[in-house]
Design an enzyme around this catalytic site. Structure first.
Site, mmCIF file in Angstrom:
data_model
loop_
_atom_site.group_PDB
_atom_site.id
_atom_site.type_symbol
_atom_site.label_atom_id
_atom_site.label_comp_id
_atom_site.label_asym_id
_atom_site.label_seq_id
_atom_site.Cartn_x
_atom_site.Cartn_y
_atom_site.Cartn_z
ATOM 1 N N LYS A 194 0.864 -1.182 0.000
ATOM 2 C CA LYS A 194 0.000 0.000 0.000
ATOM 3 C C LYS A 194 0.899 1.230 0.000
ATOM 4 O O LYS A 194 1.684 1.438 0.920
ATOM 5 C CB LYS A 194 -0.904 -0.006 1.226
ATOM 6 C CG LYS A 194 -1.760 1.253 1.339
ATOM 7 C CD LYS A 194 -2.754 1.153 2.472
ATOM 8 C CE LYS A 194 -3.549 2.439 2.591
ATOM 9 N NZ LYS A 194 -4.541 2.377 3.665
ATOM 10 N N LYS A 247 -2.153 -1.539 -3.827
ATOM 11 C CA LYS A 247 -3.047 -0.380 -3.787
ATOM 12 C C LYS A 247 -2.231 0.896 -3.893
ATOM 13 O O LYS A 247 -1.226 1.008 -3.188
ATOM 14 C CB LYS A 247 -3.786 -0.410 -2.456
ATOM 15 C CG LYS A 247 -4.680 0.765 -2.205
ATOM 16 C CD LYS A 247 -5.231 0.688 -0.813
ATOM 17 C CE LYS A 247 -5.980 1.977 -0.530
ATOM 18 N NZ LYS A 247 -6.296 2.157 0.839
HETATM 19 C C1 PBG Z 1 -7.553 3.274 5.607
HETATM 20 C C2 PBG Z 1 -7.790 3.210 4.150
HETATM 21 C C3 PBG Z 1 -7.593 4.193 3.168
HETATM 22 C C4 PBG Z 1 -8.085 3.658 1.977
HETATM 23 C C5 PBG Z 1 -8.518 2.364 2.244
HETATM 24 N N1 PBG Z 1 -8.313 2.100 3.587
HETATM 25 C C6 PBG Z 1 -7.101 5.574 3.271
HETATM 26 C C7 PBG Z 1 -5.698 5.861 3.569
HETATM 27 O O1 PBG Z 1 -4.851 4.976 3.710
HETATM 28 O O2 PBG Z 1 -5.432 7.055 3.713
HETATM 29 C C8 PBG Z 1 -8.131 4.366 0.651
HETATM 30 C C9 PBG Z 1 -9.216 3.937 -0.273
HETATM 31 C C10 PBG Z 1 -9.487 4.870 -1.402
HETATM 32 O O3 PBG Z 1 -8.819 5.898 -1.627
HETATM 33 O O4 PBG Z 1 -10.433 4.557 -2.138
HETATM 34 N N2 PBG Z 1 -6.240 3.381 5.997
#
Ligand code: PBG
Length: 327
Positions: A194, A247
């Site tokens: 991520k 992601k």
């Molecule tokens: C929680 C989380 C996030 C997303 C999914 N789980 C936000 C982040 O990490 O700031 C992002 C999902 C999206 O942008 O559609 N940590």
């Protein structure tokens, strides 16, 4: 002209093109994100994500019915709690927003597959993904909070938990807690690679989870890195992740390809809020054909090696697959 190879022969008509497709899509591979706000009644449009909503408890049944009607059999839940504090304690409250939402959905739709996002950022008053020590997110102290949260989701009936916090060792911590409490059959889908991405912008306003200071670069990955994604995936698989995830999706297709080649667990990709919002905005400006761009983008993620796609377009894509426009 003497040409032995004429690749166009296999493009000469719809039937032969469909016969030769290398990538096949199925609605079974799609997961739809649902935002649940415990202070809300009905549904509220999310300004940053046109066509998406936050749902109150009373609107959840409809949200799920729409998924099922479209052919989508799974969701991932994000919670917007009434109460936030420094540790994010409502994340693991037995009657917290996600715990209640799971019970409501499961009561009416026991076969609808409910994944939960496990993270602290929607629950902490500072918006970071864990417990703070000064201005730093304390990795090891956060593991216990994540494990408690995942356990409370499993107890409420979640089918799968998906830690998105990027703390080191969270998969092992969650796995051992779930196993010790009898939830050895609840799989973990780890947000393994991520990245610290600008593509999450619209989500943070939808989930009220923007950090109040600093950024997430101390725990989410640096977008410059490729080998590090392989390392993160390897660690998660070793710790017991059943599914790994990359992601965002579109700017990270190379990472999806490499990680799906390197590991023998299913590979998920999250086509995040910024990807969706950009397509919506371009379509609204009359610059692109939204439907075709949606189809082509999703297709590229599967072609890159993903087996599962989390997307705000899940319902529309399921319909497109059913109609044969992709797949
Ligand atoms: C929680 C989380 C996030 C997303 C999914 N789980 C936000 C982040 O990490 O700031 C992002 C999902 C999206 O942008 O559609 N940590």
């Amino acid at each position: 002209m003497e040409l032995v190879h004429r690749p166009r022969r296999l493009r000469n008509g719809d039937t032969i093109r469909r016969m030769c497709r290398e990538t096949r899509l199925s609605a079974d591979s799609l997961i739809y994100p649902i935002f649940v706000d415990e202070t809300l009644s009905g549904r509220r449009a999310i300004e940053s994500l046109p066509g998406q909503y936050q749902y109150g408890f009373d609107a959840l049944e409809d949200a799920v019915a729409e998924c099922i009607h479209a052919g989508v059999s799974s969701c991932i839940l994000f919670g917007i709690p009434a109460h936030k504090d420094a540790l994010g304690s409502s994340a693991w409250a037995p009657d917290g927003v996600i715990q209640k939402a799971i019970r409501i959905i499961k009561e009416k739709y026991p076969d609808f597959y409910v994944v939960t996002d496990v993270c602290m950022c929607e629950y902490t008053d500072h918006g970071h993904c864990g417990a703070l020590c000064g201005c730093h997110v304390d990795n090891d102290a956060t593991l216990e909070l994540l494990a408690k949260t995942a356990l409370s989701h499993a107890r409420a009936g979640a089918d799968m938990v998906a830690p998105s916090d990027m703390m080191d060792g969270r998969v092992a911590a969650i796995r051992s807690t779930l196993d010790a409490e009898g939830f050895q059959d609840v799989p973990i889908m780890a947000y393994s690679a991520k990245y610290a991405s600008a593509f999450y912008g619209p989500f943070r306003s939808a989930a009220g989870s923007a950090p109040s200071f600093g950024d997430r670069k101390g725990y989410q990955m640096d977008p410059h890195n490729r080998r590090e994604a392989l390392k993160e995936c390897a660690l998660d698989v070793e710790e017991g992740a059943d599914i790994i995830m990359v992601k965002p999706a579109l700017s990270y297709l190379d990472i999806i390809r490499e990680c799906s080649d390197a590991f023998d667990v299913p590979m998920a990709a999250y086509s995040v809020s910024g990807e969706y919002a950009m397509i919506k905005a371009a379509a609204q400006a009359g610059l692109v054909d939204e439907y075709r761009i949606m189809c082509e983008s999703a297709l590229s993620v599967f072609r890159a090696g993903a087996n599962i796609l989390i997307t705000y377009y899940a319902k529309e894509l399921a319909q497109a697959i059913e109609k044969g426009d992709i797949g």
